[in-house]
Design an enzyme around this catalytic site. Structure first.
Site, short mmCIF file in Angstrom:
data_model
loop_
_atom_site.label_atom_id
_atom_site.label_comp_id
_atom_site.label_asym_id
_atom_site.label_seq_id
_atom_site.Cartn_x
_atom_site.Cartn_y
_atom_site.Cartn_z
N CYS A 1 134.10 138.73 83.39
CA CYS A 1 133.31 137.46 83.56
C CYS A 1 133.04 137.18 84.99
O CYS A 1 133.93 137.23 85.97
CB CYS A 1 134.06 136.23 83.07
N GLY B 1 134.44 131.57 81.42
CA GLY B 1 134.47 132.17 82.69
C GLY B 1 136.07 132.79 83.19
O GLY B 1 136.06 133.30 84.15
N ARG C 1 119.09 137.03 75.90
CA ARG C 1 119.04 136.53 77.31
C ARG C 1 118.02 137.01 77.93
O ARG C 1 117.15 136.28 78.63
CB ARG C 1 120.28 136.77 78.07
N1 LIG Z 1 133.00 133.14 77.69
C1 LIG Z 1 132.32 133.17 78.64
O1 LIG Z 1 132.89 132.80 79.53
C2 LIG Z 1 131.16 134.07 78.79
C3 LIG Z 1 130.51 134.79 77.85
N2 LIG Z 1 129.29 135.64 77.70
C4 LIG Z 1 128.89 136.43 76.88
O2 LIG Z 1 127.48 136.68 76.94
C5 LIG Z 1 126.74 136.72 75.91
C6 LIG Z 1 125.52 135.89 76.28
O3 LIG Z 1 125.84 134.37 76.23
P1 LIG Z 1 124.80 133.34 76.58
O4 LIG Z 1 123.99 133.69 77.73
O5 LIG Z 1 125.68 132.11 76.75
O6 LIG Z 1 124.18 133.51 75.45
P2 LIG Z 1 123.26 132.13 74.42
O7 LIG Z 1 122.35 133.12 73.36
O8 LIG Z 1 124.26 131.47 74.08
O9 LIG Z 1 122.57 131.40 75.42
C7 LIG Z 1 121.43 131.96 76.41
C8 LIG Z 1 120.40 131.03 76.60
O10 LIG Z 1 119.64 130.59 75.38
C9 LIG Z 1 119.50 129.24 75.19
N3 LIG Z 1 119.46 129.27 73.78
C10 LIG Z 1 120.53 129.17 72.83
N4 LIG Z 1 119.81 128.97 71.60
C11 LIG Z 1 118.63 128.72 71.83
C12 LIG Z 1 117.51 128.55 70.66
N5 LIG Z 1 117.50 128.82 69.45
N6 LIG Z 1 116.27 128.35 71.46
C13 LIG Z 1 116.15 128.30 72.73
N7 LIG Z 1 117.08 128.45 73.50
C14 LIG Z 1 118.28 128.76 73.04
C15 LIG Z 1 120.99 128.66 75.84
O11 LIG Z 1 120.98 127.24 76.22
C16 LIG Z 1 120.99 129.56 76.92
O12 LIG Z 1 120.31 129.08 78.14
C17 LIG Z 1 127.65 136.38 74.92
O13 LIG Z 1 128.15 137.49 74.25
C18 LIG Z 1 128.72 135.51 75.48
O14 LIG Z 1 129.88 135.68 74.70
C19 LIG Z 1 128.61 135.43 79.01
C20 LIG Z 1 129.24 134.51 80.21
C21 LIG Z 1 130.35 134.05 80.08
O1 LIG Z 2 131.40 135.90 82.04
C1 LIG Z 2 131.10 136.40 81.15
N1 LIG Z 2 130.52 137.57 81.17
C2 LIG Z 2 130.24 138.45 80.38
O2 LIG Z 2 129.29 139.44 80.56
C3 LIG Z 2 131.19 138.35 79.29
N2 LIG Z 2 131.14 139.26 77.98
C4 LIG Z 2 132.46 138.58 77.31
N3 LIG Z 2 132.69 137.47 77.86
C5 LIG Z 2 133.70 136.57 77.53
O3 LIG Z 2 135.06 137.34 77.60
C6 LIG Z 2 135.89 137.67 76.70
C7 LIG Z 2 136.80 138.69 76.98
O4 LIG Z 2 137.72 138.84 77.86
P1 LIG Z 2 138.99 139.57 78.27
O5 LIG Z 2 138.31 140.91 78.66
O6 LIG Z 2 139.49 139.04 79.42
O7 LIG Z 2 139.84 139.63 76.98
C8 LIG Z 2 135.10 137.50 75.54
O8 LIG Z 2 135.74 137.37 74.23
C9 LIG Z 2 134.04 136.48 75.78
O9 LIG Z 2 134.28 135.36 75.64
C10 LIG Z 2 132.08 137.39 78.94
N4 LIG Z 2 132.13 136.45 80.00
#
Ligand SMILES: NC(=O)C1=CN([C@@H]2O[C@H](COP(=O)(O)OP(=O)(O)OC[C@H]3O[C@@H](n4cnc5c(N)ncnc54)[C@H](O)[C@@H]3O)[C@@H](O)[C@H]2O)C=CC1
Ligand SMILES: O=c1[nH]c(=O)c2[nH+]cn([C@@H]3O[C@H](COP(=O)(O)O)[C@@H](O)[C@H]3O)c2[nH]1
Ligand SMILES: [K+]
Length: 498
Positions: free
Chosen positions: A318, A313, A417
């Protein structure tokens, strides 16, 4: 009853570094930014070391093959995104692995019977003034000749005539065979006063062009991150959905390291997937994440992760904290995870590097993340600003911007997703926007590296482990935060001294 963590969750903006004693042998020239990328046993080197502690985010808007090439040449590493069909991601990996410094795949190509006016259009589109004339008009067709913008002029030549009328035909064109090395090619460029040397295979098909103007460029990158065969290293993002098909294809394409990409890596999905990859492909290092505390780190390290990524987050795009109420200030998260990494090493003898991912807003935040124990950082916004990133460059009344969007945004159309339970995307976790354009990665990253080295010198450190073990950090109050910024009215244009 729910447990409340006593400590406040803190961000990088709340900290500054205190200077330590700087000895005379500690200068930017002696600072060594090498850092381990993957797990190693105490006393042994990490199988992959970065020359500078930078990785680019696993995002469509960020990690293109062009960016991966530029970053690896500057000592870092990209993770090509997985939000694309497996064969496309594998092809992107191949593009980086097949990169040969100084050997350029021709992007300005025509048929011999194409007109000069078509050639002018092609040159305008690519911005290049040397064109290969090949039997099929492709970059790998049989080479018939070369034509440059100096070979014709609209006022002297009929632009409706064929390029074959103005090209230098292959019979008169110096060219080289497939085994030519870069130093041999460069020697010929200078000895024979050539601007461009085409490299052909045994059947006369074009492989590469080597340009004299790239000569200095090739000498510019002493810190490249390369494999045993001297090919640039590249990483690839994977997910916990299709890894059983994606991992073998990425390995076949030559990926050096993989990383699970998830907003929340503290899950059985990820532990199961790590176990599967380690069982079937023990030779490939694979990172896990993201986590924000020692508990999450230890869970992934025990499941076999070769490094662990920290950050929920905090990223610039994010909105996870707003949407799900999940996350932790990035500084607190890195400090907690780094402590767990050190405890894991004490207990097992294995060092599992930690990556601080997202939320780095100023260059000095990189120094803070490293001082707090991160072994390397991952950045999205930072790299999205450069020419080599994927987003379109757009003109605004305030100058140029580049597009940048989150992987959880609607625009990313993140299939895993969307696929949940047959439903579409119910809510977004990222935004779609713009970042200020920052030009060429090579120049921008050099400035950030220079700042990092200067910070380390002020802290009396010439290596990252020394920096981590000796850094002293202080919390800043709101008042002292104000004091940190310039408090004069700034001139519109820089003053020049007479
Ligand atoms: N670093 C951060 O704060 C954030 C990053 N993101 C980015 O957004 C993208 C999507 O992230 P996520 O939504 O976390 O994707 P994800 O694919 O890890 O999870 C999506 C959903 O699928 C479920 N899931 C995962 N593997 C599964 C399986 N094999 N079978 C059934 N369900 C399963 C998870 O529990 C979750 O509810 C990524 O690129 C991520 O880096 C998104 C939000 C915050
Ligand atoms: O909450 C989120 N929603 C998104 O849509 C999303 N896309 C990427 N990422 C995460 O943010 C990282 C990049 O962050 P910065 O732009 O701050 O370098 C990346 O490396 C990820 O960890 C997301 N987080
Ligand atoms: K979880």
């Amino acid at each position: 009853m729910a447990q409340v963590i006593a400590e406040v969750s803190r961000t990088f903006n709340e900290f500054l570094l205190l200077p330590n004693r700087t000895r005379t042998d500690c200068s930017p020239a002696t600072v060594d930014l090498r850092t381990p990328l993957v797990r190693y046993r105490g006393g042994e080197p990490s199988a992959i070391e970065l020359q500078s502690p930078f990785t680019s985010a696993i995002m469509q808007a960020v990690s293109t093959p062009e960016l991966a090439i530029a970053l690896a040449r500057n000592g870092g590493l990209s993770f090509l995104h997985h939000n694309q069909p497996i064969q496309d991601q594998a092809a992107a990996v191949r593009r980086v692995k097949n990169f040969k410094a100084g050997f350029v795949t021709s992007d300005t190509n025509v048929h011999s019977d194409d007109t000069l006016s078509l050639l002018v259009d092609v040159m305008r589109r690519t911005g290049h003034s040397t064109a290969a004339v090949t039997h099929d008009g492709s970059a790998s067709g049989r080479l018939l000749g070369l034509v440059t913008s100096r070979d014709f002029h609209p006022q002297r030549h009929d632009l409706d005539g064929p390029v074959s009328g103005r090209m230098i035909p292959i019979a008169d064109l110096p060219h080289a065979g497939p085994d030519t090395t870069l130093s041999e090619a460069n020697a010929r460029l200078w000895d024979e006063r050539l601007d461009c040397l085409p490299v052909l295979d045994d059947e006369g098909h074009l492989q590469y062009l080597v340009f004299r103007s790239d000569y200095a460029d090739n000498k510019r990158f002493p810190d490249q991150v390369v494999d045993a065969a001297k090919r640039l290293r590249v990483g690839a993002g994977i997910n916990t959905h299709d890894y059983q098909e994606r991992v073998p294809a990425l390995l076949e394409a030559g990926a050096d390291v993989l990383c699970f990409d998830s907003s929340d890596g503290y899950s059985d999905w990820q532990a199961q997937a790590l176990t599967w990859v380690k069982k079937h492909y023990p030779e490939i290092p694979v990172g896990g994440g993201n986590v924000v505390d020692g508990e999450g780190f230890t869970f992934l390290a025990e499941a076999g992760a070769d490094f662990v990524k920290v950050g929920v987050g905090g990223g610039s795009i994010c909105i996870t904290r707003d949407q799900k109420g999940i996350g932790r200030g990035q500084a607190s998260a890195v400090l907690d995870v780094a402590a767990a990494r050190d405890a894991f090493r004490e207990r097992t003898g294995e060092y599992v590097p930690v990556c601080s991912d997202g939320g780095l807003v100023h260059d000095y935040h990189v120094a803070l993340a490293l001082a707090m124990g991160a072994d390397f950082v991952m950045m999205g916004r930072y790299f999205a600003r450069f020419d080599q990133a994927a987003g379109a460059k757009l003109a605004t009344h305030d100058g140029f911007v580049k597009e940048y969007w989150g992987e959880g945004s609607n625009r990313a159309r993140n299939w895993q997703r969307y696929g949940q339970g047959g439903q579409g995307l119910i809510f977004e976790e990222g935004v779609d926007g713009y970042v200020p354009y920052a030009g060429d990665l090579n120049e921008g990253l050099a400035v950030t590296i220079a700042k990092l080295k200067t910070t380390m010198v002020s802290c009396g450190s010439t290596t990252l482990p020394e920096f981590q073990s000796t850094a002293r950090l202080t919390l800043v109050s709101e008042q002292s935060f104000q004091e940190s910024h310039a408090n004069v009215t700034l001139r519109e244009t820089p003053a020049t001294l007479a």
